[in-house]
Design a protein around this motif. Structure first.
Motif, PDB file in Angstrom:
ATOM      1  N   ASN A   1      23.858  -0.184  80.842  1.00 43.32           N
ATOM      2  CA  ASN A   1      24.031   0.140  79.420  1.00 43.32           C
ATOM      3  C   ASN A   1      22.719   0.553  78.769  1.00 43.32           C
ATOM      4  O   ASN A   1      22.694   1.461  77.937  1.00 43.32           O
ATOM      5  CB  ASN A   1      24.645  -1.047  78.675  1.00 43.32           C
ATOM      6  N   ALA A   2      21.630  -0.107  79.142  1.00 40.95           N
ATOM      7  CA  ALA A   2      20.326   0.233  78.574  1.00 40.95           C
ATOM      8  C   ALA A   2      19.954   1.673  78.912  1.00 40.95           C
ATOM      9  O   ALA A   2      19.486   2.427  78.044  1.00 40.95           O
ATOM     10  CB  ALA A   2      19.255  -0.736  79.087  1.00 40.95           C
ATOM     11  N   LEU A   3      20.153   2.066  80.164  1.00 42.86           N
ATOM     12  CA  LEU A   3      19.823   3.440  80.557  1.00 42.86           C
ATOM     13  C   LEU A   3      20.721   4.458  79.864  1.00 42.86           C
ATOM     14  O   LEU A   3      20.245   5.496  79.393  1.00 42.86           O
ATOM     15  CB  LEU A   3      19.917   3.591  82.083  1.00 42.86           C
ATOM     16  N   VAL A   4      22.020   4.145  79.764  1.00 40.23           N
ATOM     17  CA  VAL A   4      22.956   5.061  79.108  1.00 40.23           C
ATOM     18  C   VAL A   4      22.610   5.220  77.630  1.00 40.23           C
ATOM     19  O   VAL A   4      22.543   6.335  77.110  1.00 40.23           O
ATOM     20  CB  VAL A   4      24.415   4.582  79.291  1.00 40.23           C
ATOM     21  N   LYS A   5      22.360   4.104  76.952  1.00 41.19           N
ATOM     22  CA  LYS A   5      22.044   4.170  75.519  1.00 41.19           C
ATOM     23  C   LYS A   5      20.722   4.883  75.250  1.00 41.19           C
ATOM     24  O   LYS A   5      20.507   5.403  74.168  1.00 41.19           O
ATOM     25  CB  LYS A   5      22.032   2.770  74.912  1.00 41.19           C
ATOM     26  N   ALA A   6      19.853   4.925  76.265  1.00 41.43           N
ATOM     27  CA  ALA A   6      18.581   5.637  76.129  1.00 41.43           C
ATOM     28  C   ALA A   6      18.731   7.118  76.478  1.00 41.43           C
ATOM     29  O   ALA A   6      17.748   7.860  76.448  1.00 41.43           O
ATOM     30  CB  ALA A   6      17.518   4.991  77.006  1.00 41.43           C
ATOM     31  N   GLY A   7      19.947   7.535  76.818  1.00 41.27           N
ATOM     32  CA  GLY A   7      20.189   8.957  77.044  1.00 41.27           C
ATOM     33  C   GLY A   7      20.229   9.404  78.490  1.00 41.27           C
ATOM     34  O   GLY A   7      20.165  10.608  78.762  1.00 41.27           O
ATOM     35  N   SER A   8      20.377   8.478  79.424  1.00 45.24           N
ATOM     36  CA  SER A   8      20.450   8.839  80.841  1.00 45.24           C
ATOM     37  C   SER A   8      21.874   8.699  81.345  1.00 45.24           C
ATOM     38  O   SER A   8      22.627   7.847  80.887  1.00 45.24           O
ATOM     39  CB  SER A   8      19.552   7.919  81.669  1.00 45.24           C
ATOM     40  N   GLU A   9      22.215   9.524  82.310  1.00 50.31           N
ATOM     41  CA  GLU A   9      23.511   9.390  82.966  1.00 50.31           C
ATOM     42  C   GLU A   9      23.326   8.482  84.172  1.00 50.31           C
ATOM     43  O   GLU A   9      22.479   8.741  85.030  1.00 50.31           O
ATOM     44  CB  GLU A   9      24.015  10.760  83.413  1.00 50.31           C
ATOM     45  N   VAL A  10      24.093   7.401  84.214  1.00 48.94           N
ATOM     46  CA  VAL A  10      23.973   6.440  85.298  1.00 48.94           C
ATOM     47  C   VAL A  10      24.974   6.808  86.385  1.00 48.94           C
ATOM     48  O   VAL A  10      26.145   7.050  86.103  1.00 48.94           O
ATOM     49  CB  VAL A  10      24.208   4.998  84.787  1.00 48.94           C
TER      50      VAL A  10
END
Length: 186
Positions: free
Chosen positions: A111-120
């Motif tokens: 979730n942290a990576l997604v909310k920072a704009g990355s596609e996981v």
């Protein structure tokens, strides 16, 4: 762009124990064996983390880790992806009496990576440490049974690490890993 993952990195002594168990068996198969310094339990993977998002990702990962509590983990058993009959990845499994906490750590990292704009990337979280890869699908049931006989010493997981992965820049064209930041739990 950065290729990155969030992982639990076992202590060196736990890696050495697993490496010693595998070392006498490696010559029996022409796999690409994972280097000991590359063994980790991936919680989240993002192939493209924009440079502009990195500081935000770090802040969000710090918050996510702060919500987690330490737990005990043991490397034990094994498996294969996609399956033992036609495996391309041989892995060591993990055991914990806090799978819920491990799942929450993985969900928080994703979730942290997604909310920072990355596609996981990746599907459902399946905790494991990749120990070897086969170039083509092979029958791995004997190797999985061998790993089922392994049980390493336990340790307390109290953090996760954000790691940059540079493909082909390590020894023998392996990825080169660089720890960017470690995030303590609690």
């Amino acid at each position: 762009m950065n290729r990155m993952f969030v992982a639990v990195i076992p202590p060196e002594s736990r890696i050495e124990d697993l490496d010693e168990f595998l070392s006498v068996r490696r010559d029996a198969a022409a796999f690409r064996w994972s280097a000991p310094d590359q063994l980790h339990l991936t919680l989240a993977f993002a192939a493209h983390v924009p440079d502009r998002s990195l500081d935000d990702a770090i802040e969000r990962l710090e918050t996510a880790a702060g919500r987690r509590t330490p737990f005990t983990l043991t490397i034990t058993g094994g498996g294969a992806f996609p399956n033992v009959a036609e495996g391309k990845v041989l892995y060591a499994g993990v055991e914990t009496d806090a799978f819920e906490e491990l799942d929450r750590a993985a969900a928080g990292a994703r979730n942290a990576l997604v909310k920072a704009g990355s596609e996981v990337d990746g599907g459902r979280f399946r905790p494991h440490l990749t120990v070897a890869r086969a170039g083509v699908p092979v029958e791995l049931s004997n190797w999985v049974r061998l790993l089922d006989a392994y049980r390493g010493p336990s340790w307390t997981v109290s953090s996760f690490v954000l790691v940059r992965s540079r493909l082909g820049e390590g020894p023998r064209k392996r990825p080169a890993y660089q720890a960017v930041a470690e995030f303590p739990f609690g």
